[in-house]
Design a protein around this motif. Structure first.
Motif, mmCIF file in Angstrom:
data_model
loop_
_atom_site.group_PDB
_atom_site.id
_atom_site.type_symbol
_atom_site.label_atom_id
_atom_site.label_comp_id
_atom_site.label_asym_id
_atom_site.label_seq_id
_atom_site.Cartn_x
_atom_site.Cartn_y
_atom_site.Cartn_z
ATOM 1 N N LEU A 130 0.965 -1.125 -0.122
ATOM 2 C CA LEU A 130 -0.044 -0.048 0.140
ATOM 3 C C LEU A 130 0.804 1.294 -0.128
ATOM 4 O O LEU A 130 1.515 1.523 1.025
ATOM 5 C CB LEU A 130 -0.943 -0.097 1.201
ATOM 6 C CG LEU A 130 -1.871 1.157 1.293
ATOM 7 C CD1 LEU A 130 -2.736 1.270 0.197
ATOM 8 C CD2 LEU A 130 -2.648 1.097 2.529
ATOM 9 N N THR A 131 0.883 1.934 -1.151
ATOM 10 C CA THR A 131 1.611 3.094 -1.149
ATOM 11 C C THR A 131 0.406 4.518 -1.322
ATOM 12 O O THR A 131 -0.657 4.237 -1.251
ATOM 13 C CB THR A 131 2.379 3.236 -2.338
ATOM 14 O OG1 THR A 131 1.220 3.285 -3.741
ATOM 15 C CG2 THR A 131 3.221 1.950 -2.352
ATOM 16 N N VAL A 132 1.218 5.582 -1.171
ATOM 17 C CA VAL A 132 0.145 6.746 -1.251
ATOM 18 C C VAL A 132 -0.693 6.732 -2.547
ATOM 19 O O VAL A 132 -1.795 7.044 -2.522
ATOM 20 C CB VAL A 132 1.274 7.965 -1.134
ATOM 21 C CG1 VAL A 132 0.276 9.178 -1.224
ATOM 22 C CG2 VAL A 132 1.651 7.999 0.131
ATOM 23 N N GLU A 133 0.088 6.461 -3.358
ATOM 24 C CA GLU A 133 -0.693 6.274 -4.880
ATOM 25 C C GLU A 133 -1.690 5.437 -4.802
ATOM 26 O O GLU A 133 -2.951 5.804 -5.217
ATOM 27 C CB GLU A 133 0.346 6.286 -6.130
ATOM 28 C CG GLU A 133 -0.188 6.087 -7.426
ATOM 29 C CD GLU A 133 0.607 5.828 -8.459
ATOM 30 O OE1 GLU A 133 0.335 5.630 -9.319
ATOM 31 O OE2 GLU A 133 1.897 5.625 -8.094
ATOM 32 N N ARG A 134 -1.530 3.919 -4.392
ATOM 33 C CA ARG A 134 -2.587 3.138 -4.384
ATOM 34 C C ARG A 134 -3.552 3.643 -3.268
ATOM 35 O O ARG A 134 -4.776 3.095 -3.397
ATOM 36 C CB ARG A 134 -1.761 1.797 -4.127
ATOM 37 C CG ARG A 134 -0.835 1.165 -5.196
ATOM 38 C CD ARG A 134 -0.657 0.021 -4.877
ATOM 39 N NE ARG A 134 0.119 -0.866 -5.951
ATOM 40 C CZ ARG A 134 1.574 -0.965 -5.895
ATOM 41 N NH1 ARG A 134 2.082 -0.674 -4.830
ATOM 42 N NH2 ARG A 134 2.259 -1.349 -6.832
ATOM 43 N N PHE A 135 -3.213 4.155 -2.221
ATOM 44 C CA PHE A 135 -4.302 4.631 -1.150
ATOM 45 C C PHE A 135 -5.496 5.358 -2.064
ATOM 46 O O PHE A 135 -6.197 5.287 -1.656
ATOM 47 C CB PHE A 135 -3.755 5.345 -0.210
ATOM 48 C CG PHE A 135 -4.473 5.580 0.890
ATOM 49 C CD1 PHE A 135 -5.257 4.801 1.977
ATOM 50 C CD2 PHE A 135 -5.134 6.979 0.913
ATOM 51 C CE1 PHE A 135 -5.749 5.322 2.971
ATOM 52 C CE2 PHE A 135 -5.884 7.670 1.889
ATOM 53 C CZ PHE A 135 -6.511 6.581 2.922
ATOM 54 N N ALA A 139 -11.512 -0.417 1.956
ATOM 55 C CA ALA A 139 -12.033 -1.875 1.814
ATOM 56 C C ALA A 139 -11.179 -2.882 1.183
ATOM 57 O O ALA A 139 -11.409 -3.804 1.814
ATOM 58 C CB ALA A 139 -13.512 -1.858 0.954
ATOM 59 N N VAL A 140 -10.581 -2.482 0.273
ATOM 60 C CA VAL A 140 -9.422 -3.453 -0.333
ATOM 61 C C VAL A 140 -8.524 -3.796 0.534
ATOM 62 O O VAL A 140 -8.299 -5.036 0.708
ATOM 63 C CB VAL A 140 -8.888 -2.665 -1.711
ATOM 64 C CG1 VAL A 140 -7.884 -3.820 -2.306
ATOM 65 C CG2 VAL A 140 -10.224 -2.413 -2.848
ATOM 66 N N TYR A 141 -7.799 -2.791 0.982
ATOM 67 C CA TYR A 141 -6.506 -3.248 1.885
ATOM 68 C C TYR A 141 -6.855 -3.620 3.500
ATOM 69 O O TYR A 141 -6.095 -4.029 4.229
ATOM 70 C CB TYR A 141 -5.633 -1.893 2.169
ATOM 71 C CG TYR A 141 -4.599 -1.983 0.864
ATOM 72 C CD1 TYR A 141 -3.494 -2.981 0.931
ATOM 73 C CD2 TYR A 141 -5.316 -1.381 -0.519
ATOM 74 C CE1 TYR A 141 -2.757 -2.829 -0.256
ATOM 75 C CE2 TYR A 141 -4.353 -1.599 -1.455
ATOM 76 C CZ TYR A 141 -3.269 -2.270 -1.443
ATOM 77 O OH TYR A 141 -2.425 -2.390 -2.665
ATOM 78 N N SER A 142 -8.405 -3.509 3.776
ATOM 79 C CA SER A 142 -8.854 -4.145 5.163
ATOM 80 C C SER A 142 -8.752 -5.353 5.212
ATOM 81 O O SER A 142 -8.878 -6.336 6.373
ATOM 82 C CB SER A 142 -10.134 -3.511 5.384
ATOM 83 O OG SER A 142 -11.266 -4.243 4.430
ATOM 84 N N GLN A 143 -8.544 -6.125 3.823
ATOM 85 C CA GLN A 143 -8.276 -7.628 3.951
ATOM 86 C C GLN A 143 -6.932 -8.129 4.391
ATOM 87 O O GLN A 143 -6.887 -9.302 5.074
ATOM 88 C CB GLN A 143 -8.590 -8.030 2.397
ATOM 89 C CG GLN A 143 -9.724 -7.752 1.837
ATOM 90 C CD GLN A 143 -9.837 -8.032 0.241
ATOM 91 O OE1 GLN A 143 -9.422 -9.217 -0.082
ATOM 92 N NE2 GLN A 143 -10.148 -6.948 -0.601
#
Length: 326
Positions: A7-12, A72-76
């Motif tokens: 998870l990067t700033v861009e992907r966030f 929602a995506v990275y809460s996995q």
């Protein structure tokens, strides 16, 4: 889960996952709200545009961000996005919906025959109990402890149905507090704006408890799920938990300050409206008194606004309309 990139700033800011059921719910809710605005307008009630904007942006808009963005995506794979998602759905979204006052809109949009039934439904003892400002904040705290200290998160991450139920539960729980405080009059008559501000302050203190508990917990929260996640990047599980608790605490306190400010502004507006009403009634009484004098009335009785205790008598004294000392 292990296939997610770091998870990067861009992907966030650029990672999104479309949730069809939440999208349907958001679109249907906003469509129903707009139909209510139209129906209220037809019945002569001009609904404030600002309420619609708050409802659509801070309410439904934040709900979309919480359930379809990188949170929602990275809460996995990370606890802190899940914690932030929970905080947004429980605190920010209900405030946005409350500023839109959907229940007040409903009472203005329905027919005169249906309006009493709506009011009776809102006055139901169960509704009154759940929306009482000393009960709803406790429910919110209990809900957060259940979410983080049970298998709820793991079940939600493994089932889209359970996740949808969790998200709706959070929004509804938050609305039990926000809607009555910001919108239609469900609360008892003694629950004036100053008292509401007191309850809002207490709510801010209570909302801090789950965040502090998660941040300082000795064991790993939701370890049954996040302990099985395989990732080689990002914070350690313990540091991830500290970030999660800190975000929960921050959101709770950041939301509490403007919430109290909104109630304070409503208090000022209500006080100004009451003052205008008092001035209008005093002016009418003064006109009636002048008319009696012009007609040569020989016997004058002291008007009620001079004799009855309260703000009218005080204001009359300041105007010099009575011999009562100001």
């Amino acid at each position: 889960m292990s296939t997610l990139p770091p998870l990067t700033v861009e992907r966030f800011f650029t990672t999104w996952a479309f949730d069809p059921w939440m999208a349907i719910l958001v679109v249907a809710t906003f469509a129903a709200y707009l139909l209510g605005v139209r129906a209220a307008s037809r019945r002569g009630h001009r609904w404030p545009i600002a309420r619609t904007v708050w409802f659509a942006t801070l309410g439904l808009g934040v709900a979309v961000i919480a359930t379809m963005s990188s949170l929602a995506v990275y809460s996995q794979v990370l606890l802190w996005p899940m914690a932030l998602q929970v905080s947004l759905l429980l605190t920010v979204v209900p405030v946005g919906l409350g500023l839109g006052d959907p229940l007040g809109l409903l009472t203005n949009a329905v027919s005169p025959d249906a309006a009493p039934r709506v009011r009776r439904a809102l006055a139901n003892p169960v509704v009154r109990a759940l929306t009482f400002p000393a009960v709803a904040p406790v429910l919110a705290v209990v809900t957060q402890f259940i979410v983080f200290y049970s298998g709820y998160i793991g079940a939600a991450q493994q089932s889209s149905v359970v996740m949808g139920v969790l998200q709706l539960q959070l929004i509804v729980t938050g609305c039990l507090f926000a809607l009555p405080m910001l919108g239609v009059e469900i609360l008892p008559s003694w629950c004036t704006q100053p008292i509401r501000m007191t309850f809002a302050g207490l709510d801010g203190l209570l909302d801090a408890i789950p965040g502090i508990a998660v941040m300082t917990s000795a064991g790993l929260v939701a370890h049954g799920y996040y302990g099985t996640v395989d990732r080689s990047w990002g914070p350690t599980p313990s540091w991830d938990q500290v970030i999660a608790g800190g975000l929960m605490l921050t959101v709770a306190e950041v939301v509490a300050i403007p919430f109290i400010a909104i109630l304070f502004r409503a208090w000022i507006r209500e006080d100004a409206a009451a003052a205008r009403d008092i001035d209008r009634r005093l002016d009418l009484e003064a006109l009636r008194t002048d008319a009696s004098l012009d007609e040569g009335t020989s016997e004058l009785t002291r008007p009620w606004w001079e004799t009855d205790p309260g703000p009218l008598a005080d204001r009359a004294a300041r105007y010099g309309w009575t011999d009562r000392p100001s």
